[in-house]
Design a protein around this motif. Structure first.
Motif, PDB file in Angstrom:
ATOM      1  N   ALA A  55       0.852  -1.185   0.000  1.00 27.99           N
ATOM      2  CA  ALA A  55       0.000   0.000   0.000  1.00 27.99           C
ATOM      3  C   ALA A  55       0.891   1.240   0.000  1.00 27.99           C
ATOM      4  O   ALA A  55       1.910   1.270   0.681  1.00 27.99           O
ATOM      5  N   PHE A  56       0.500   2.234  -0.749  1.00 29.74           N
ATOM      6  CA  PHE A  56       1.161   3.540  -0.716  1.00 29.74           C
ATOM      7  C   PHE A  56       2.630   3.485  -1.138  1.00 29.74           C
ATOM      8  O   PHE A  56       3.518   3.973  -0.437  1.00 29.74           O
ATOM      9  N   PHE A  75      -3.589   9.345   4.901  1.00 30.11           N
ATOM     10  CA  PHE A  75      -4.569  10.281   5.444  1.00 30.11           C
ATOM     11  C   PHE A  75      -5.769  10.385   4.512  1.00 30.11           C
ATOM     12  O   PHE A  75      -6.922  10.335   4.948  1.00 30.11           O
ATOM     13  N   GLN A  76      -5.479  10.521   3.226  1.00 26.12           N
ATOM     14  CA  GLN A  76      -6.582  10.719   2.280  1.00 26.12           C
ATOM     15  C   GLN A  76      -7.454   9.479   2.146  1.00 26.12           C
ATOM     16  O   GLN A  76      -8.657   9.590   1.965  1.00 26.12           O
ATOM     17  N   ARG A  77      -6.850   8.303   2.256  1.00 23.21           N
ATOM     18  CA  ARG A  77      -7.647   7.079   2.150  1.00 23.21           C
ATOM     19  C   ARG A  77      -8.403   6.802   3.444  1.00 23.21           C
ATOM     20  O   ARG A  77      -9.334   6.021   3.488  1.00 23.21           O
ATOM     21  N   GLY A  78      -7.979   7.436   4.541  1.00 23.79           N
ATOM     22  CA  GLY A  78      -8.675   7.225   5.800  1.00 23.79           C
ATOM     23  C   GLY A  78      -8.408   5.878   6.420  1.00 23.79           C
ATOM     24  O   GLY A  78      -9.285   5.287   7.052  1.00 23.79           O
ATOM     25  N   VAL A  79      -7.178   5.369   6.298  1.00 25.00           N
ATOM     26  CA  VAL A  79      -6.876   4.064   6.895  1.00 25.00           C
ATOM     27  C   VAL A  79      -6.831   4.168   8.418  1.00 25.00           C
ATOM     28  O   VAL A  79      -6.652   5.247   8.980  1.00 25.00           O
ATOM     29  N   LYS A  80      -6.976   3.039   9.096  1.00 30.28           N
ATOM     30  CA  LYS A  80      -7.015   2.994  10.556  1.00 30.28           C
ATOM     31  C   LYS A  80      -5.739   2.414  11.150  1.00 30.28           C
ATOM     32  O   LYS A  80      -5.646   2.202  12.355  1.00 30.28           O
TER      33      LYS A  80
END
Lengths: 305, 305, 305, 305
Positions: free
Chosen positions: C220-221, C231-236
């Motif tokens: 990822a990323f 941040f933009q994807r809103g991952v936890k």
């Protein structure tokens, strides 16, 4: 020390390529540490056609230390039937090195008895894992001191025996429990949140490993009501510990532990609810490790391969 | 109860868009729980032009429970200078509700004293974090009972005072330590693996919070040599606990805890090495929470917002 | 394939009891899987007086699979000097089994070069761990494209070379970097948040392993600004990945990964700050594993013992 | 925007001390950020006798940002019946601030529909948790495209509807699914490893939240066979992600994520087995958060209080 070989056909000729996962065995060894152990064992297995799949070893290191080994191998190419193979191993390798050892066959899964009371979470989780084939055991019986979980047990097709336990009848109840365990041929027992303390008489009478799940991160919060104690101490993590049962309460060899973070927002009740997830995860991990012969006990500690 | 306001200019007019992160304050409140508290506080802040950025609250819930609140707000639009603002808050809100409260200004970071002995890991980790701006504190001095870490302290430009502590001089040494702390204007002290037990006289003499890092998952393994105790018990996790120091050893309110998994392969020495990573992480987390006024203490427990 | 033996004195007679931890070696092997490998290797070591301390093995399992092994042993009882020992091993064991193998001596720690830019967290963490003896390496030099970390390097007594890199001079700069690495005798290089992409020319020119830390949970990323993307994807959860560098960006064999939980409260900036703790932990773990010869690479994947 | 109040008796007089946990409500708010919101809401609740139990708020911070709030309060002291209370709130607070808002009553738990295929782990885990009261929902129906889980559903007394889905009948099948969901009064649906992609028509037709569990750490390994992809990439962690379903596959707002460490020893099959534990844990966490009105959605991200 050695298990009965499942049957002589395990020594039949090996399938061409994808080897049968049931046609494997696990050898576990504990002995005084010295040079040449790995060489002797691996040479013996090689010569007799056992193909090693996994191997783990550990030494406590100090002079006079103890050596632990677990080897998993295919039986397909074995040049002997299990019984003569075990006799040869005992004579050629085990005796010279003073080994305690055990040979377990995948074709003969261990028989796991469950003792439960009223909480269903650890119980259901184990039943479901066994159904899915995640834990290689057979469950010959469930014993409880309450009727509550009968329906769940029976839905999984398991014999459910209620042995009520009171302060007065505890000794007799334990005699009955041990009788049921022996009758069912249980290889080990799991206390899946069974809410009674087992006596030394029980442990000696059964004579086989008993695994417990304690709802705290031992050695913190030994005894009853660990979630309430955790709440009062204001800890920021709660945990669970699975261990072999010994006569001293919550003091047996630890097999697995885990924790989860908690905050000031929790109550004793919500800690209990959150803890259920850790308890069932930790117990499942410990039971699988035991069932797969990955746990070796030395004194009050475990080696978990 | 209230801190001195940093200066009157914090009440100046607010910048158009990106508000200055230093022009903020944190209000923390502890009081008997009842209805109307949130309404009263937020109404007061609104009326006086304080723009709430974050708000957290907690109630112990039971009748007769305690209410905790932390509100962070911009000072840019405030219609009063800090001092009259605080006086008004005391009169209009705090007194009617029987509040214990504190107002901290970002423009006046807390002054953190460090007490160390010979281990450098927690000490260096805190210095790095402060240098990077991760922990909003100033460090007015470092006190040690050994010379070992002098060079590290001085590379960071920090005054380093050695106060040797022996069984004989302990009382006098503590008097000297307290004098140095007061002289340096320390708001709180951190024991970054300081290897002496502080007496009640020290704690009363200093009169401000002292944060410790204990190298176990409390309440397991209280006292000396927790890694050795963990090794002997055969636990499968080791941990660290940061807590406020009280007269009772390792029994103060817990601020942060964490653990890491370990196996049978570890020795007491390797546990100690692995534990260092947990210790410094946990201590840093606790110190940051304290420095940002996110920890409220009630009895022997903490609320960490 | 084999490292130079440190000196002939490693074959001297073994100390009575606590064996010298520096008088050990690690043998790593990769070869086609077949029966008899463990027996052959352990027999060879036993016969020549090498006492196995740890042993790990892995097989990719499928027919035509690959076998991996790592054996750590004491050299104290060895009946040969390192050089003839290695020649004998090559002839008697390695060649018949078609092994790729490597023998590393604890007495000759690997030489680790560091490439850095402006971020100090991974850099300082590695320096500190090396100082404490947690990572068995020597650091012959630090290369940076900026002056910023010169003082930190010099405080640890390390040569610090600035090689500025621009779009225009990149090829020459890499030539200079490779020259410095070879001159310093670097066995491997670590990009401790070095903010330039290395070309295939660099990798071929250096010809030794390069370890990177990427500030996301790969795959990822990939690429620049992973915290902003997270941040933009809103991952936890946010993470970090340490991997060997290959020509394809962020696609090399992964050595270690870890994550921490995050919430909606974080900004790209606070993610970056939280991420620093994961980055340095993951990089340190990967570097230690590499330094201890615990990482074997097969295609685009690693075996980490 | 507002839910129907459960009944007028929720406005009856409050019990003396231990307040009824079912006699509570949750207010969630999303609106443009500005000063005075907390003051207005808390003032309104206070005036009408609602006693706040928990309160959380969040602001995206930038000028022109969005404000999110969740307040949980007792209804026992309310001076209005739910309907007039909601009308008053809309007029006095919500409209002036341009709020999107929702009021949910504990006495009227949400109705959760389950869509499943053949995997039982997420499904059974949710059923157990609902049975234990861990997740405050009612389950009006289960829909599957296969017969496999009928017995499990029926043992829990749940209506089980099979709607076979093929490439040819997909559109009609979805129409039938939506009809069943509406008929059962489902407030939201959970895809407990339902192995069909839902079309935009389904999502618009149902018009209520749909929660999915994806068996990877999104955005890594979007689409089919994530465990195989994870195996091929050689990652050292595997994860699961629960998110709201949108038309773009695996791209909806993330509610919860978690991971577990894995090693080179795993196969795609063992990753799948290990992953089941993460999947069910993550899905349960997401479903509980949704059921308790702790999730607010803004664009493609969530605020999870």
């Amino acid at each position: 020390m050695t298990a009965q070989p499942p049957s002589s056909q395990t020594a039949s000729d090996q399938a061409a390529s994808p080897p049968d996962p049931r046609n494997t065995a696990v050898l576990t060894i504990t002995c005084p540490d010295r040079t040449g152990i790995v060489a002797a064992v691996s040479q013996f297995l090689f010569v007799h056609g056992a193909n090693i799949i996994h191997s783990d070893q550990h030494s406590t290191g100090a002079p006079g230390g103890t050596f632990f080994m677990r080897m998993e191998f295919h039986l397909g190419g074995l040049d002997l039937a299990p019984e003569p193979f075990e006799r040869a191993f005992a004579r050629v390798v085990a005796e010279p090195f003073g080994m305690g050892w055990r040979l377990s066959y995948a074709a003969r899964p261990k028989r796991m008895a469950l003792l439960v009371s009223r909480y269903d979470h650890c119980f259901l989780d184990l039943l479901w894992r066994v159904r899915r084939g995640e834990v290689p055991v057979e469950i010959p019986l469930v014993i409880s001191n309450h009727e509550d979980l009968r329906r769940d047990a029976e839905l999984f097709g398991l014999p459910f025996h209620v042995v009520p336990v009171t302060r007065e009848n505890k000794a007799e109840a334990e005699v009955e429990q041990v009788r049921l365990l022996h009758e069912a041929g249980a290889d080990f027992a799991v206390l899946a949140r069974y809410m009674q303390i087992l006596s030394g008489d029980f442990l000696r009478g059964f004579g086989r490993p008993v695994i417990n799940i304690h709802h705290s991160f031992l050695p913190a919060f030994v005894g009853a009501n660990p979630y309430r104690a955790a709440f009062q101490r204001g800890v920021k993590l709660i945990g669970a510990t699975s261990h072999y049962v010994t006569e001293e309460l919550d003091a047996g060899p630890i097999i697995a532990q885990d924790v989860i973070p908690v905050t000031h927002r929790e109550t004793p009740e919500s800690l209990m609810r959150l803890g259920r997830d850790v308890e069932r995860r930790v117990l499942a991990r410990a039971v699988a490790a035991h069932a797969e012969d990955r746990v070796l006990v030395e004194g009050n500690k475990t080696v978990v391969f």
